[in-house]
Design a protein around this motif. Structure first.
Motif, mmCIF file in Angstrom:
data_model
loop_
_atom_site.group_PDB
_atom_site.id
_atom_site.type_symbol
_atom_site.label_atom_id
_atom_site.label_comp_id
_atom_site.label_asym_id
_atom_site.label_seq_id
_atom_site.Cartn_x
_atom_site.Cartn_y
_atom_site.Cartn_z
ATOM 1 N N ARG A 176 1.105 -1.039 0.015
ATOM 2 C CA ARG A 176 0.108 -0.174 0.112
ATOM 3 C C ARG A 176 0.989 1.082 -0.218
ATOM 4 N NH1 ARG A 176 -4.705 1.804 3.771
ATOM 5 N NH2 ARG A 176 -5.395 3.872 2.766
ATOM 6 N N GLU A 177 1.852 1.011 0.761
ATOM 7 C CA GLU A 177 2.892 2.474 0.793
ATOM 8 C C GLU A 177 3.591 2.635 -0.670
ATOM 9 O OE1 GLU A 177 4.442 2.394 5.413
ATOM 10 O OE2 GLU A 177 5.425 1.319 4.143
ATOM 11 N N ASP B 225 2.279 1.725 -3.573
ATOM 12 C CA ASP B 225 1.150 1.887 -4.213
ATOM 13 C C ASP B 225 0.837 3.439 -4.504
ATOM 14 O OD1 ASP B 225 1.088 -0.765 -5.351
ATOM 15 O OD2 ASP B 225 -0.738 -1.398 -4.484
ATOM 16 N N GLU B 226 0.649 3.901 -3.224
ATOM 17 C CA GLU B 226 0.182 5.316 -3.057
ATOM 18 C C GLU B 226 1.299 5.951 -2.711
ATOM 19 O OE1 GLU B 226 -2.899 5.224 0.165
ATOM 20 O OE2 GLU B 226 -3.826 3.607 -0.616
ATOM 21 N N ARG B 227 2.696 5.600 -2.571
ATOM 22 C CA ARG B 227 3.758 6.429 -2.355
ATOM 23 C C ARG B 227 3.799 7.448 -1.199
ATOM 24 N NH1 ARG B 227 3.051 6.872 -8.223
ATOM 25 N NH2 ARG B 227 4.755 5.748 -9.321
ATOM 26 N N GLN C 130 -4.290 4.081 8.952
ATOM 27 C CA GLN C 130 -4.218 3.429 7.598
ATOM 28 C C GLN C 130 -3.705 2.232 7.965
ATOM 29 O OE1 GLN C 130 -1.444 6.729 6.082
ATOM 30 N NE2 GLN C 130 -3.114 7.243 4.786
#
Length: 148
Positions: free
Chosen positions: A36-37, A39-41, A48
């Motif tokens: 997730r980190e 993917d979303e930068r 979260q």
């Protein structure tokens, strides 16, 4: 200690104890967080990370239902063990009375009077009960209070 630090520390302890099942589950948690980190930068905060954990629990609960239907008790046990480990990272769950109070407050604050207004009330509840209540259960209770 942040949730991410606690997970990392638990992973180290599982490595030291040579607890392969626990280690595997914790590695899945860290992989989901890192995914997730990337993917979303962004770098995830505790709220979260709770969302990631809730999603993982929901997926496993659905898997348990399918495995039970298929007669795969070995996989049911494995998924149930993973759910228990994942839930250890969530805050204490709200009692039914606390949940009912929270639902009534959200209905009053949002001015919800029918099912059409359910989204407004759910948004308030989700902010206040994140990680402390199963949103499927909350949805059912909210529908019954709004007269569905």
């Amino acid at each position: 200690m942040t949730l991410k630090e606690r997970i990392t520390e638990d992973m180290k302890n599982a490595m030291r104890a040579k607890d392969s099942e626990r280690l595997g589950t914790i590695r899945m948690i860290t992989a989901a967080i890192k995914q997730r980190e990337v993917d979303e930068r962004i770098s995830l905060d505790d709220a979260q990370i709770l969302t990631v954990l809730e999603k993982m629990i929901k997926t496993r609960k659905e898997s348990v239902v399918h495995f039970q239907a298929g007669g795969r008790d070995d996989l049911v046990r494995k998924e149930s063990d993973e759910i228990a480990l994942l839930q250890a990272y969530l805050p204490a769950q709200l009692a039914d009375s606390e949940l009912d109070t929270l639902i009534m407050q959200a209905i009053a604050e949002s001015g919800a009077t029918s099912i059409k207004d359910m989204g407004k009330a759910m948004a308030l509840i989700k902010q206040r009960a994140q990680g402390r209540a199963d949103m499927a259960v909350v949805s059912i209770k909210l529908k019954s209070k709004l007269g569905a």
